[in-house]
Design a protein around this motif. Structure first.
Motif, PDB file in Angstrom:
ATOM      1  N   SER A  44       0.829  -1.209   0.000  1.00 16.84           N
ATOM      2  CA  SER A  44       0.000   0.000   0.000  1.00 16.84           C
ATOM      3  C   SER A  44       0.857   1.251   0.000  1.00 16.84           C
ATOM      4  CB  SER A  44      -0.941   0.003   1.215  1.00 16.84           C
ATOM      5  OG  SER A  44      -0.213   0.085   2.431  1.00 16.84           O
ATOM      6  N   GLN A  45       1.982   1.236   0.723  1.00 14.09           N
ATOM      7  CA  GLN A  45       2.892   2.382   0.713  1.00 14.09           C
ATOM      8  C   GLN A  45       3.560   2.541  -0.653  1.00 14.09           C
ATOM      9  OE1 GLN A  45       4.943   0.776   4.339  1.00 14.09           O
ATOM     10  NE2 GLN A  45       5.125   2.947   4.841  1.00 14.09           N
ATOM     11  N   ILE A  46       3.954   1.439  -1.238  1.00 16.96           N
ATOM     12  CA  ILE A  46       4.595   1.491  -2.553  1.00 16.96           C
ATOM     13  C   ILE A  46       3.646   2.073  -3.588  1.00 16.96           C
ATOM     14  CG2 ILE A  46       5.580   0.102  -4.419  1.00 16.96           C
ATOM     15  CD1 ILE A  46       6.434  -1.906  -2.183  1.00 16.96           C
ATOM     16  N   LEU A  47       2.398   1.617  -3.578  1.00 19.64           N
ATOM     17  CA  LEU A  47       1.424   2.054  -4.579  1.00 19.64           C
ATOM     18  C   LEU A  47       1.043   3.524  -4.430  1.00 19.64           C
ATOM     19  CD1 LEU A  47      -0.846  -1.122  -4.677  1.00 19.64           C
ATOM     20  CD2 LEU A  47       0.739  -0.341  -6.461  1.00 19.64           C
ATOM     21  N   GLN A  48       1.267   4.084  -3.244  1.00 18.85           N
ATOM     22  CA  GLN A  48       0.995   5.506  -3.054  1.00 18.85           C
ATOM     23  C   GLN A  48       1.954   6.377  -3.868  1.00 18.85           C
ATOM     24  OE1 GLN A  48       0.974   6.497   1.123  1.00 18.85           O
ATOM     25  NE2 GLN A  48      -0.607   4.994   1.596  1.00 18.85           N
ATOM     26  N   VAL A  49       3.162   5.896  -4.078  1.00 22.17           N
ATOM     27  CA  VAL A  49       4.159   6.695  -4.804  1.00 22.17           C
ATOM     28  C   VAL A  49       4.517   6.087  -6.159  1.00 22.17           C
ATOM     29  CG1 VAL A  49       5.155   7.718  -2.737  1.00 22.17           C
ATOM     30  CG2 VAL A  49       6.055   5.538  -3.573  1.00 22.17           C
ATOM     31  N   PHE A  50       4.138   4.822  -6.365  1.00 25.64           N
ATOM     32  CA  PHE A  50       4.493   4.132  -7.609  1.00 25.64           C
ATOM     33  C   PHE A  50       3.366   3.161  -7.934  1.00 25.64           C
ATOM     34  CE2 PHE A  50       7.253   2.053 -10.673  1.00 25.64           C
ATOM     35  CZ  PHE A  50       8.126   3.069 -11.040  1.00 25.64           C
ATOM     36  N   ASP A  51       2.410   3.608  -8.740  1.00 22.41           N
ATOM     37  CA  ASP A  51       1.178   2.839  -8.940  1.00 22.41           C
ATOM     38  C   ASP A  51       1.371   1.647  -9.880  1.00 22.41           C
ATOM     39  OD1 ASP A  51       1.123   3.833 -11.577  1.00 22.41           O
ATOM     40  OD2 ASP A  51      -0.144   5.526 -11.014  1.00 22.41           O
ATOM     41  N   LYS A  52       0.281   0.863 -10.073  1.00 24.43           N
ATOM     42  CA  LYS A  52       0.356  -0.364 -10.867  1.00 24.43           C
ATOM     43  C   LYS A  52       0.751  -0.095 -12.314  1.00 24.43           C
ATOM     44  CE  LYS A  52      -2.846  -3.198  -8.174  1.00 24.43           C
ATOM     45  NZ  LYS A  52      -4.085  -4.012  -8.185  1.00 24.43           N
ATOM     46  N   GLU A  53       0.282   1.014 -12.863  1.00 21.48           N
ATOM     47  CA  GLU A  53       0.636   1.339 -14.247  1.00 21.48           C
ATOM     48  C   GLU A  53       2.144   1.522 -14.398  1.00 21.48           C
ATOM     49  OE1 GLU A  53      -0.383   4.682 -17.695  1.00 21.48           O
ATOM     50  OE2 GLU A  53      -1.445   4.713 -15.776  1.00 21.48           O
ATOM     51  N   LYS A  54       2.766   2.169 -13.419  1.00 23.87           N
ATOM     52  CA  LYS A  54       4.219   2.365 -13.461  1.00 23.87           C
ATOM     53  C   LYS A  54       4.944   1.038 -13.233  1.00 23.87           C
ATOM     54  CE  LYS A  54       4.170   7.231 -12.018  1.00 23.87           C
ATOM     55  NZ  LYS A  54       2.721   7.375 -11.739  1.00 23.87           N
ATOM     56  N   ILE A  55       4.405   0.183 -12.356  1.00 21.69           N
ATOM     57  CA  ILE A  55       5.014  -1.129 -12.128  1.00 21.69           C
ATOM     58  C   ILE A  55       4.989  -1.955 -13.413  1.00 21.69           C
ATOM     59  CG2 ILE A  55       4.748  -3.331 -10.901  1.00 21.69           C
ATOM     60  CD1 ILE A  55       3.789  -1.716  -8.469  1.00 21.69           C
ATOM     61  N   GLN A  56       3.919  -1.829 -14.166  1.00 20.70           N
ATOM     62  CA  GLN A  56       3.787  -2.589 -15.420  1.00 20.70           C
ATOM     63  C   GLN A  56       4.822  -2.171 -16.469  1.00 20.70           C
ATOM     64  OE1 GLN A  56      -0.319  -1.829 -16.333  1.00 20.70           O
ATOM     65  NE2 GLN A  56      -1.075  -3.539 -15.094  1.00 20.70           N
ATOM     66  N   GLN A  57       5.353  -0.952 -16.360  1.00 18.68           N
ATOM     67  CA  GLN A  57       6.327  -0.482 -17.340  1.00 18.68           C
ATOM     68  C   GLN A  57       7.764  -0.795 -16.927  1.00 18.68           C
ATOM     69  OE1 GLN A  57       5.599   3.752 -17.289  1.00 18.68           O
ATOM     70  NE2 GLN A  57       7.238   4.167 -15.817  1.00 18.68           N
ATOM     71  N   LEU A  58       7.949  -1.368 -15.730  1.00 15.92           N
ATOM     72  CA  LEU A  58       9.293  -1.647 -15.233  1.00 15.92           C
ATOM     73  C   LEU A  58       9.932  -2.836 -15.947  1.00 15.92           C
ATOM     74  CD1 LEU A  58       8.787  -1.318 -11.367  1.00 15.92           C
ATOM     75  CD2 LEU A  58      10.015   0.282 -12.845  1.00 15.92           C
ATOM     76  N   ASP A  59      11.245  -2.760 -16.100  1.00 15.58           N
ATOM     77  CA  ASP A  59      12.027  -3.918 -16.539  1.00 15.58           C
ATOM     78  C   ASP A  59      12.519  -4.730 -15.347  1.00 15.58           C
ATOM     79  OD1 ASP A  59      11.800  -3.157 -19.218  1.00 15.58           O
ATOM     80  OD2 ASP A  59      13.649  -1.966 -19.145  1.00 15.58           O
ATOM     81  N   GLY A 231       8.777   4.433   2.940  1.00 17.99           N
ATOM     82  CA  GLY A 231       7.908   4.749   1.814  1.00 17.99           C
ATOM     83  C   GLY A 231       8.268   6.040   1.112  1.00 17.99           C
ATOM     84  N   ARG A 232       9.445   6.598   1.405  1.00 16.13           N
ATOM     85  CA  ARG A 232       9.891   7.826   0.762  1.00 16.13           C
ATOM     86  C   ARG A 232      10.598   7.504  -0.544  1.00 16.13           C
ATOM     87  NH1 ARG A 232      13.322  10.430   5.627  1.00 16.13           N
ATOM     88  NH2 ARG A 232      14.304   8.379   5.379  1.00 16.13           N
ATOM     89  N   ILE A 233      10.333   8.290  -1.567  1.00 13.85           N
ATOM     90  CA  ILE A 233      10.944   8.063  -2.865  1.00 13.85           C
ATOM     91  C   ILE A 233      12.078   9.060  -3.093  1.00 13.85           C
ATOM     92  CG2 ILE A 233       9.321   9.549  -4.130  1.00 13.85           C
ATOM     93  CD1 ILE A 233       9.440   7.421  -6.396  1.00 13.85           C
ATOM     94  N   GLY A 234      13.170   8.581  -3.668  1.00 18.41           N
ATOM     95  CA  GLY A 234      14.318   9.427  -3.943  1.00 18.41           C
ATOM     96  C   GLY A 234      15.031   8.971  -5.201  1.00 18.41           C
ATOM     97  N   PRO A 235      16.015   9.730  -5.665  1.00 20.12           N
ATOM     98  CA  PRO A 235      16.692   9.392  -6.914  1.00 20.12           C
ATOM     99  C   PRO A 235      17.479   8.086  -6.851  1.00 20.12           C
ATOM    100  CG  PRO A 235      17.094  11.685  -6.307  1.00 20.12           C
ATOM    101  CD  PRO A 235      16.474  11.028  -5.125  1.00 20.12           C
TER     102      PRO A 235
END
Length: 284
Positions: A44-59, A231-235
């Motif tokens: 749930s924390q991951i999806l708040q900053v990186f949703d399913k659509e973005k996960i689907q585009q990952l390699d 759950g914090r996102i960074g570079p």
């Protein structure tokens, strides 16, 4: 500039819990890190900053820690399962000291990380007599049992070894043991975190001495971002290695940051990150 829509690699730190007390780890060196404030990342924390659509585009998605070991995460297996469910073609990987959890847990992990390019990196810095010189509190026999369980269940295991003066005579023996156990890769590297009186630079191995003339940003080249145990996102994980001033701007890599220069500073010999590997051997 790096936009989340362009990300191809996601680095997760699923927990800041670890049983080890490695002398140069941020757990031991960061005065702002509080070991009693334990965090366990969940979907749930991951999806708040990186949703399913973005996960689907990952390699690729991999887990590694600044402060914790992914095997200590309460939700690690579930997160891997969810990413594979959302993106069946994604490459999944993990870095660990290998001394946590039961052999059954490692068997279960191998059944999830079952695609040809999936892997687990076991950071093992020597044989039984030397591994704990750096990997303090890590029980070598338990690491061996867990690695065997993972490999026998079909998992692809990589052995990464930090080389110091006290263990450099064991590199060849460790490579042969990795081969005998069925590891897929053996790699030896010199730590870029620094050295102490008991963790001395190996004899005959020379560091990069030239001054960097620019930044060759690994995150930009890889198109990757990092999410920490809170759950914090960074570079990247290097810019996420300081609790007090966590760098969270993923759209503007702060290339004037001294961490960028120490990790991705470009010289004629390459960057510190590029040059850390001293031996890389495919075993099978």
């Amino acid at each position: 500039m790096l936009n989340l829509r362009d990300i191809k690699v996601l680095h997760l730190e699923p927990t800041d819990v670890c049983q080890a007390a490695c002398a140069l780890c941020a757990r031991e060196t960061d005065p702002n890190f509080k070991k009693d404030r334990q965090h366990h990342l969940d979907m749930s924390q991951i999806l708040q900053v990186f949703d399913k659509e973005k996960i689907q585009q990952l390699d690729k998605m991999f887990m590694c820690g600044n402060y914790g070991d992914p095997a200590a995460g309460k939700n690690t297996l579930d997160i891997f399962r969810e990413f594979r469910k959302i993106n069946p073609n994604i490459v999944l990987g993990m870095n660990t000291n290998g001394g946590i959890q039961t052999t059954f847990w490692w068997y279960e992990l191998a059944k999830i990380l079952n695609q040809p390019q999936d892997y687990v990196v076991f950071s093992i810095d020597g044989l039984e007599s030397t591994n704990a010189t750096y990997r303090q509190n890590v029980v070598w026999n338990k690491v061996m049992s867990n690695a065997r369980s993972f490999i026998e269940a079909g998992g692809s295991a990589h052995w990464d070894m930090l080389v110091y003066r006290h263990n450099q005579h064991e590199v060849d023996t460790c490579e042969q043991l990795a081969r005998d156990l069925g590891f897929s890769w053996f790699r030896a590297k010199v730590s870029k975190r620094g050295f102490t009186e008991s963790l001395q630079f190996p004899t005959g191995w020379q560091p990069i001495e030239q001054q960097a003339t620019g930044i060759s940003c690994y995150a930009l080249k890889e198109k990757s971002v990092y999410i920490d145990a809170q759950g914090r996102i960074g570079p990247c994980c290097w810019l996420g290695s300081r609790q007090r001033d966590f760098v969270a701007d993923v759209d503007a890599i702060p290339t004037q940051d001294p961490v960028c220069w120490s990790t991705c500073g470009q010289t004629a010999q390459g960057t510190a990150f590029d040059q850390q590997w001293q031996r890389e051997v495919a075993l099978c």
